[in-house]
Design a protein around this motif. Structure first.
Motif, short mmCIF file in Angstrom:
data_model
loop_
_atom_site.label_atom_id
_atom_site.label_comp_id
_atom_site.label_asym_id
_atom_site.label_seq_id
_atom_site.Cartn_x
_atom_site.Cartn_y
_atom_site.Cartn_z
N ALA A 137 0.83 -1.20 0.00
CA ALA A 137 0.00 0.00 0.00
C ALA A 137 0.87 1.25 0.00
N GLY A 138 0.60 2.15 -0.96
CA GLY A 138 1.31 3.41 -1.02
C GLY A 138 2.76 3.33 -1.40
N ALA A 139 3.20 2.19 -1.93
CA ALA A 139 4.62 1.97 -2.19
C ALA A 139 5.11 2.66 -3.46
N ASP A 140 4.20 3.08 -4.35
CA ASP A 140 4.63 3.75 -5.56
C ASP A 140 3.68 4.91 -5.86
N ALA A 141 4.06 5.72 -6.86
CA ALA A 141 3.35 6.97 -7.13
C ALA A 141 1.94 6.75 -7.65
N SER A 142 1.63 5.55 -8.13
CA SER A 142 0.27 5.31 -8.64
C SER A 142 -0.74 5.08 -7.53
N ASP A 143 -0.27 5.05 -6.28
CA ASP A 143 -1.16 4.86 -5.12
C ASP A 143 -1.26 6.11 -4.27
N ASN A 144 -0.88 7.24 -4.83
CA ASN A 144 -0.85 8.48 -4.05
C ASN A 144 -1.33 9.66 -4.90
N GLY A 145 -1.84 10.69 -4.22
CA GLY A 145 -2.23 11.90 -4.92
C GLY A 145 -3.46 11.70 -5.78
N VAL A 146 -3.38 12.16 -7.04
CA VAL A 146 -4.45 11.97 -8.02
C VAL A 146 -3.82 11.32 -9.25
N VAL A 147 -4.37 10.20 -9.66
CA VAL A 147 -3.77 9.38 -10.72
C VAL A 147 -4.85 9.02 -11.74
N THR A 148 -4.49 9.10 -13.03
CA THR A 148 -5.42 8.69 -14.09
C THR A 148 -4.83 7.49 -14.82
N PHE A 149 -5.58 6.40 -14.86
CA PHE A 149 -5.19 5.16 -15.53
C PHE A 149 -5.81 5.16 -16.93
N HIS A 150 -4.97 4.97 -17.95
CA HIS A 150 -5.43 5.03 -19.34
C HIS A 150 -5.24 3.69 -20.04
N VAL A 232 -9.61 6.22 -16.11
CA VAL A 232 -10.22 6.16 -14.77
C VAL A 232 -9.31 6.91 -13.82
N GLN A 233 -9.86 7.94 -13.20
CA GLN A 233 -9.08 8.77 -12.29
C GLN A 233 -9.43 8.45 -10.84
N LEU A 234 -8.40 8.13 -10.07
CA LEU A 234 -8.57 7.92 -8.63
C LEU A 234 -7.92 9.08 -7.90
N ASP A 235 -8.70 9.74 -7.05
CA ASP A 235 -8.19 10.79 -6.18
C ASP A 235 -8.02 10.17 -4.80
N TYR A 236 -6.77 9.89 -4.43
CA TYR A 236 -6.50 9.23 -3.16
C TYR A 236 -6.66 10.18 -1.97
N VAL A 237 -6.66 11.47 -2.24
CA VAL A 237 -6.82 12.45 -1.17
C VAL A 237 -8.29 12.61 -0.81
N ARG A 238 -9.14 12.74 -1.84
CA ARG A 238 -10.57 12.96 -1.61
C ARG A 238 -11.37 11.67 -1.67
N ASP A 239 -10.73 10.56 -1.99
CA ASP A 239 -11.42 9.27 -2.12
C ASP A 239 -12.57 9.35 -3.12
N THR A 240 -12.21 9.64 -4.39
CA THR A 240 -13.21 9.70 -5.45
C THR A 240 -12.73 8.94 -6.68
N ILE A 241 -13.68 8.66 -7.57
CA ILE A 241 -13.39 8.04 -8.86
C ILE A 241 -14.10 8.84 -9.94
N LYS A 242 -13.46 8.97 -11.10
CA LYS A 242 -14.02 9.71 -12.23
C LYS A 242 -13.63 9.00 -13.51
N VAL A 243 -14.55 8.95 -14.48
CA VAL A 243 -14.33 8.18 -15.71
C VAL A 243 -14.30 9.12 -16.92
N TYR A 244 -13.37 8.84 -17.85
CA TYR A 244 -13.25 9.54 -19.12
C TYR A 244 -13.40 8.51 -20.25
N TYR A 245 -13.93 8.96 -21.42
CA TYR A 245 -14.18 8.01 -22.49
C TYR A 245 -14.21 8.72 -23.84
N SER A 246 -13.77 8.00 -24.89
CA SER A 246 -13.96 8.44 -26.27
C SER A 246 -13.83 7.24 -27.19
N THR A 247 -14.17 7.42 -28.46
CA THR A 247 -13.98 6.38 -29.48
C THR A 247 -13.03 6.90 -30.55
#
Length: 316
Positions: A137-150, A232-247
């Protein structure tokens, strides 16, 4: 420059007949084939496949890929026997045709993962993990702050998924394996996983993004013959999820607002296929899996990367 050194040039200039100066050169433009990118934010993990990589590159830690050569795949399998490089698939939105190529993850009857002493006979499974994406848990930058997975996906008409089953294709699993911060799934989602388990045409034709509670936060129809791009954006500070999409090559758009989600627990991103059984009680160790044709089932991926969005930056 010393005065004496410039006198010859001055004399040459004075001896030259007077003519109108030549027109200035046209403004320089990037070469039409120069590498371009739609990625605008700092990259944490770059999972795009460069042109120089071979299938055998995925089999060793020194092969030059960003992925772990050991996980997650059927026992006694190599990644070079699982992955494919589609030859006629155009680049996805976040790939460059000169630099990158798509990769396809496939499964067949032998895609059985062994966890310790237990063979997971319920699943048919193959999933790529970043070698530097640590499970702690929290061992790398993808588990901290605000991160968007593409990631971008495209369907292989020669290796179609049997969407009467539930497929997990992308997910971020918690460090203690107790659940996921988000999942990207397709097909008929089992009741215990948040779905109805009812096999209908509509259920088979939808991609779904689930939050940590297995609630559907976004759904869209499965497209054939084109790329579908997700963020998919995870905000680890505010504990939220947000989705982006296109074709296709269209810019991503926010398709949800930031909604509450449990993002604690760290973990790892997995890209691939986990085909769940039907008529199952445990999902992992029992249930029905029909024979998969010899060519296998496949999912084509492109534009895989994880970016730092802590300053509000999102690559669209």
């Amino acid at each position: 420059m010393h005065l004496l050194s410039i006198l010859p040039f001055l004399g040459l200039a004075l001896a030259t007949p007077l003519h109108p100066p030549p027109p200035p050169p046209p403004p320089s433009h990037p070469h039409p084939h120069a590498p371009k990118t739609n990625i605008k934010c700092p990259i944490i993990f770059d999972g795009r496949i460069t042109k120089n990589l071979t299938l055998q590159s995925f089999d060793t830690a020194t092969g030059g890929t960003p992925y772990n050569p050991d996980y997650v795949k059927g026992e006694n399998r190599t990644w070079s026997s699982i992955l494919l490089f589609p030859k006629t698939t155009p680049p996805s939105r976040f790939d460059n045709a000169l630099l990158h190529k798509p990769v396809e993850v496939t499964i067949d009857d032998g895609s059985l993962f062994r966890a310790g002493e237990n063979l997971q006979t319920g699943f048919r499974r193959a999933g790529l993990l970043f070698k530097d994406d640590f499970n702690d848990a929290g061992a790398d930058a993808s588990d901290n702050g605000v991160v968007t997975f593409h990631w971008s996906i495209r369907q292989d008409e020669h290796r179609p998924l049997n969407l009467s089953h539930e497929y997990m294709n992308v997910w971020h699993e918690k460090g203690d394996y107790s659940g996921n911060q988000f999942m990207f799934v397709g097909g008929v989602v089992l009741v215990g996983d948040g779905g109805t388990g009812v096999d209908t045409k509509k259920e088979r034709e939808m991609w779904k993004v689930q939050n940590a509670k297995n609630e559907f936060v976004y759904e869209t129809r499965i497209v054939r013959g084109d790329w579908q791009n997700f963020g998919v954006q995870l905000d680890y500070v505010r504990d939220t999820i947000k989705v982006y999409y296109s074709t296709g090559d269209e810019p991503l758009k926010a398709v949800t607002r930031a909604t509450p989600n449990s993002n604690a627990g760290g973990g790892q991103l997995q890209i691939g296929i986990a085909k769940k059984p039907t008529e199952t009680e445990t999902v992992v160790y029992d249930g029905y899996q029909e024979h998969i044709p010899l060519r296998g089932e496949g999912q084509i991926y492109g534009g895989i990367f994880v970016e730092d969005s802590s300053n509000g930056c999102v690559s669209l």
